[in-house]
Design a protein around this motif. Structure first.
Motif, mmCIF file in Angstrom:
data_model
loop_
_atom_site.group_PDB
_atom_site.id
_atom_site.type_symbol
_atom_site.label_atom_id
_atom_site.label_comp_id
_atom_site.label_asym_id
_atom_site.label_seq_id
_atom_site.Cartn_x
_atom_site.Cartn_y
_atom_site.Cartn_z
ATOM 1 N N LEU A 269 0.840 -1.186 0.000
ATOM 2 C CA LEU A 269 0.000 0.000 0.000
ATOM 3 C C LEU A 269 0.885 1.249 0.000
ATOM 4 O O LEU A 269 1.662 1.462 0.935
ATOM 5 C CB LEU A 269 -0.913 -0.003 1.220
ATOM 6 C CG LEU A 269 -2.049 1.025 1.220
ATOM 7 C CD1 LEU A 269 -3.054 0.716 0.119
ATOM 8 C CD2 LEU A 269 -2.748 1.047 2.581
ATOM 9 N N PRO A 270 0.808 2.102 -1.032
ATOM 10 C CA PRO A 270 1.691 3.265 -1.127
ATOM 11 C C PRO A 270 1.155 4.441 -0.308
ATOM 12 O O PRO A 270 -0.014 4.483 0.078
ATOM 13 C CB PRO A 270 1.677 3.583 -2.616
ATOM 14 C CG PRO A 270 0.303 3.184 -3.057
ATOM 15 C CD PRO A 270 -0.060 1.980 -2.231
ATOM 16 N N GLU A 271 2.052 5.392 -0.063
ATOM 17 C CA GLU A 271 1.627 6.630 0.592
ATOM 18 C C GLU A 271 0.820 7.504 -0.362
ATOM 19 O O GLU A 271 -0.075 8.242 0.065
ATOM 20 C CB GLU A 271 2.856 7.398 1.093
ATOM 21 C CG GLU A 271 3.635 6.687 2.192
ATOM 22 C CD GLU A 271 4.854 7.478 2.614
ATOM 23 O OE1 GLU A 271 5.069 8.582 2.044
ATOM 24 O OE2 GLU A 271 5.592 7.012 3.493
ATOM 25 N N ARG A 272 1.156 7.407 -1.628
ATOM 26 C CA ARG A 272 0.476 8.231 -2.630
ATOM 27 C C ARG A 272 0.507 7.509 -3.973
ATOM 28 O O ARG A 272 1.452 6.793 -4.289
ATOM 29 C CB ARG A 272 1.150 9.605 -2.758
ATOM 30 C CG ARG A 272 0.444 10.555 -3.712
ATOM 31 C CD ARG A 272 1.169 11.877 -3.788
ATOM 32 N NE ARG A 272 0.534 12.779 -4.735
ATOM 33 C CZ ARG A 272 1.009 13.972 -5.095
ATOM 34 N NH1 ARG A 272 2.157 14.391 -4.561
ATOM 35 N NH2 ARG A 272 0.365 14.720 -5.958
ATOM 36 N N ALA A 273 -0.550 7.708 -4.757
ATOM 37 C CA ALA A 273 -0.617 7.110 -6.090
ATOM 38 C C ALA A 273 -1.074 8.158 -7.091
ATOM 39 O O ALA A 273 -1.880 9.037 -6.764
ATOM 40 C CB ALA A 273 -1.569 5.915 -6.095
ATOM 41 N N GLU A 274 -0.548 8.068 -8.310
ATOM 42 C CA GLU A 274 -0.877 9.027 -9.366
ATOM 43 C C GLU A 274 -1.072 8.287 -10.683
ATOM 44 O O GLU A 274 -0.433 7.263 -10.944
ATOM 45 C CB GLU A 274 0.243 10.047 -9.551
ATOM 46 C CG GLU A 274 0.492 10.963 -8.373
ATOM 47 C CD GLU A 274 1.683 11.879 -8.631
ATOM 48 O OE1 GLU A 274 1.682 12.995 -8.109
ATOM 49 O OE2 GLU A 274 2.612 11.453 -9.363
ATOM 50 N N ILE A 275 -1.966 8.823 -11.478
ATOM 51 C CA ILE A 275 -2.093 8.383 -12.864
ATOM 52 C C ILE A 275 -1.250 9.325 -13.714
ATOM 53 O O ILE A 275 -1.358 10.554 -13.596
ATOM 54 C CB ILE A 275 -3.557 8.419 -13.340
ATOM 55 C CG1 ILE A 275 -4.371 7.381 -12.571
ATOM 56 C CG2 ILE A 275 -3.646 8.136 -14.842
ATOM 57 C CD1 ILE A 275 -3.967 5.950 -12.840
ATOM 58 N N LEU A 276 -0.421 8.742 -14.564
ATOM 59 C CA LEU A 276 0.446 9.526 -15.444
ATOM 60 C C LEU A 276 -0.045 9.373 -16.874
ATOM 61 O O LEU A 276 -0.172 8.254 -17.387
ATOM 62 C CB LEU A 276 1.898 9.050 -15.322
ATOM 63 C CG LEU A 276 2.923 9.760 -16.217
ATOM 64 C CD1 LEU A 276 3.021 11.238 -15.853
ATOM 65 C CD2 LEU A 276 4.280 9.087 -16.109
ATOM 66 N N LEU A 277 -0.347 10.498 -17.488
ATOM 67 C CA LEU A 277 -0.758 10.532 -18.882
ATOM 68 C C LEU A 277 0.359 11.212 -19.666
ATOM 69 O O LEU A 277 0.717 12.356 -19.371
ATOM 70 C CB LEU A 277 -2.070 11.316 -19.023
ATOM 71 C CG LEU A 277 -2.784 11.308 -20.377
ATOM 72 C CD1 LEU A 277 -3.313 9.919 -20.700
ATOM 73 C CD2 LEU A 277 -3.933 12.306 -20.374
ATOM 74 N N LYS A 278 0.916 10.526 -20.655
ATOM 75 C CA LYS A 278 2.076 11.091 -21.334
ATOM 76 C C LYS A 278 2.039 10.813 -22.832
ATOM 77 O O LYS A 278 1.496 9.818 -23.303
ATOM 78 C CB LYS A 278 3.366 10.530 -20.734
ATOM 79 C CG LYS A 278 3.540 9.034 -20.865
ATOM 80 C CD LYS A 278 4.840 8.587 -20.211
ATOM 81 C CE LYS A 278 5.033 7.083 -20.333
ATOM 82 N NZ LYS A 278 6.321 6.643 -19.728
ATOM 83 N N ARG A 279 2.642 11.749 -23.540
ATOM 84 C CA ARG A 279 2.852 11.621 -24.984
ATOM 85 C C ARG A 279 4.059 12.469 -25.342
ATOM 86 O O ARG A 279 4.035 13.693 -25.167
ATOM 87 C CB ARG A 279 1.619 12.080 -25.771
ATOM 88 C CG ARG A 279 1.795 11.982 -27.287
ATOM 89 C CD ARG A 279 0.481 12.265 -28.008
ATOM 90 N NE ARG A 279 0.611 12.086 -29.428
ATOM 91 C CZ ARG A 279 0.842 13.073 -30.298
ATOM 92 N NH1 ARG A 279 0.930 14.332 -29.852
ATOM 93 N NH2 ARG A 279 0.963 12.837 -31.580
ATOM 94 N N GLY A 280 5.105 11.833 -25.838
ATOM 95 C CA GLY A 280 6.335 12.565 -26.117
ATOM 96 C C GLY A 280 6.907 13.145 -24.834
ATOM 97 O O GLY A 280 7.105 12.441 -23.843
#
Length: 321
Positions: free
Chosen positions: A72-83
């Motif tokens: 279980l992490p302290e924080r989670a993020e969704i990463l959206l990337k292109r180039g």
């Protein structure tokens, strides 16, 4: 200059059907190869998406199961990337009933609505887990592409705010992606009002360009031109008097509404930014009996064609004959 003869229309249709079958077969083979080879290899380290959909045309909804052994992490993020472009938004990671970690997230698309600055192209989705200074990246694996559900409504194909199209797909290696296409020029109906004086149509323009058009109401052999007014930000109004639209004889006149621009572009005015499967029935409008000054009474009814275009029908009253 020598001109080569064009292929007959039947040959063009058959060639298009062959290309469609080839694309469909290639997509099926690619999906089978991805499911058989790439996904099993990446399943131990990637998060498997149990649900991925864009229901409102601009929000990506995600629900995933993290790989076994994940903490279980302290924080989670969704990463959206292109180039070189990166966009992060918070995700929620929690422990499920069986003790395995689950993840929920919603990613808003489009700067106009305060979301990710997506442009045309494919944007890769990923999960980033943080524990203190330690960061771990986790692929979001789309094992089963989303399947449209049945019913009177369907997922929005375009953002109601921007008109841009977003859909979820997966890469050859199985990673989830968002495919974006900017809004094409269109004229979207906002409101229609009919009284004995005339018809008022409020609409907004989507896509590039900021030039105000003029309007044409077109029936068989007749065209009525009228100017427009910008009555509010992004709201354009066109008014046409009904005394210029009487039906000829006992026939029915069907008027199409077109926005015309100085560069020669013409846009059919209609209603397409919705999530209903039968817009003609859901957005049905009542007919109204009108008697323009000095003319015979007639029945006026706005409606939408199967393609979503606005059409105004003017029919003589039976008693008038």
């Amino acid at each position: 200059m020598r001109r080569f003869p064009r292929r007959p229309r039947g040959l063009r249709r058959r060639a298009g059907a062959v290309r469609y079958r080839m694309r469909k077969r290639t997509a099926a083979l690619r999906a089978a190869f991805t499911a058989r080879f790439f996904l099993p290899l990446r399943a131990r380290r990637g998060a498997r998406l149990l649900y991925a959909a864009i229901l409102d045309g601009q929000t990506v909804n995600l629900h995933a199961r993290l790989p076994r052994g994940a903490r279980l992490p302290e924080r989670a993020e969704i990463l959206l990337k292109r180039g070189r472009v990166r966009w992060r938004t918070d995700a929620r990671v929690y422990e499920g009933p069986d003790g395995q970690l689950l993840m929920d997230a919603a990613v808003l698309l489009g700067t106009e609505v305060g979301g990710a600055p997506v442009t045309d192209g494919r944007w890769k989705l990923g999960l980033r887990l943080r524990d203190g200074r330690r960061t771990r990246s986790c692929a979001l694996l789309l094992v089963e592409p989303p399947v449209p559900y049945e019913g009177p409504t369907k997922p929005m194909e375009q953002s109601a705010a921007t008109g841009a199209k977003h859909r979820i797909s997966r890469s050859f290696a199985g990673s989830a992606r968002v495919v974006t296409r900017s809004a094409r020029p269109s004229a979207e109906v906002l409101k229609i009002h009919i009284d004995h004086a005339g018809i008022t149509v409020d609409f907004r323009l989507l896509g590039p360009g900021d030039e105000l058009p003029w309007m044409e109401f077109i029936a068989s052999g007749r065209t009525l031109e009228t100017d427009v007014d910008e009555v509010a930000p992004d709201v354009i109004r066109a008014v046409v008097p009904l005394d210029q639209m009487p039906p000829r004889g006992k026939g029915v006149d069907q008027w199409d509404v077109v926005a015309c621009f100085g560069n020669g572009d013409r846009l059919r005015v209609g209603r397409r930014l919705h999530d209903v499967r039968n817009p003609a029935r859901v957005f049905a409008m009542k007919q109204l009996a009108i008697t323009p000054e000095g003319l015979a009474p007639m029945i006026v009814q706005p409606r939408y064609t199967p393609a979503g275009n606005l059409r105004i029908t003017c029919t003589p009253m039976p008693e008038a004959h």
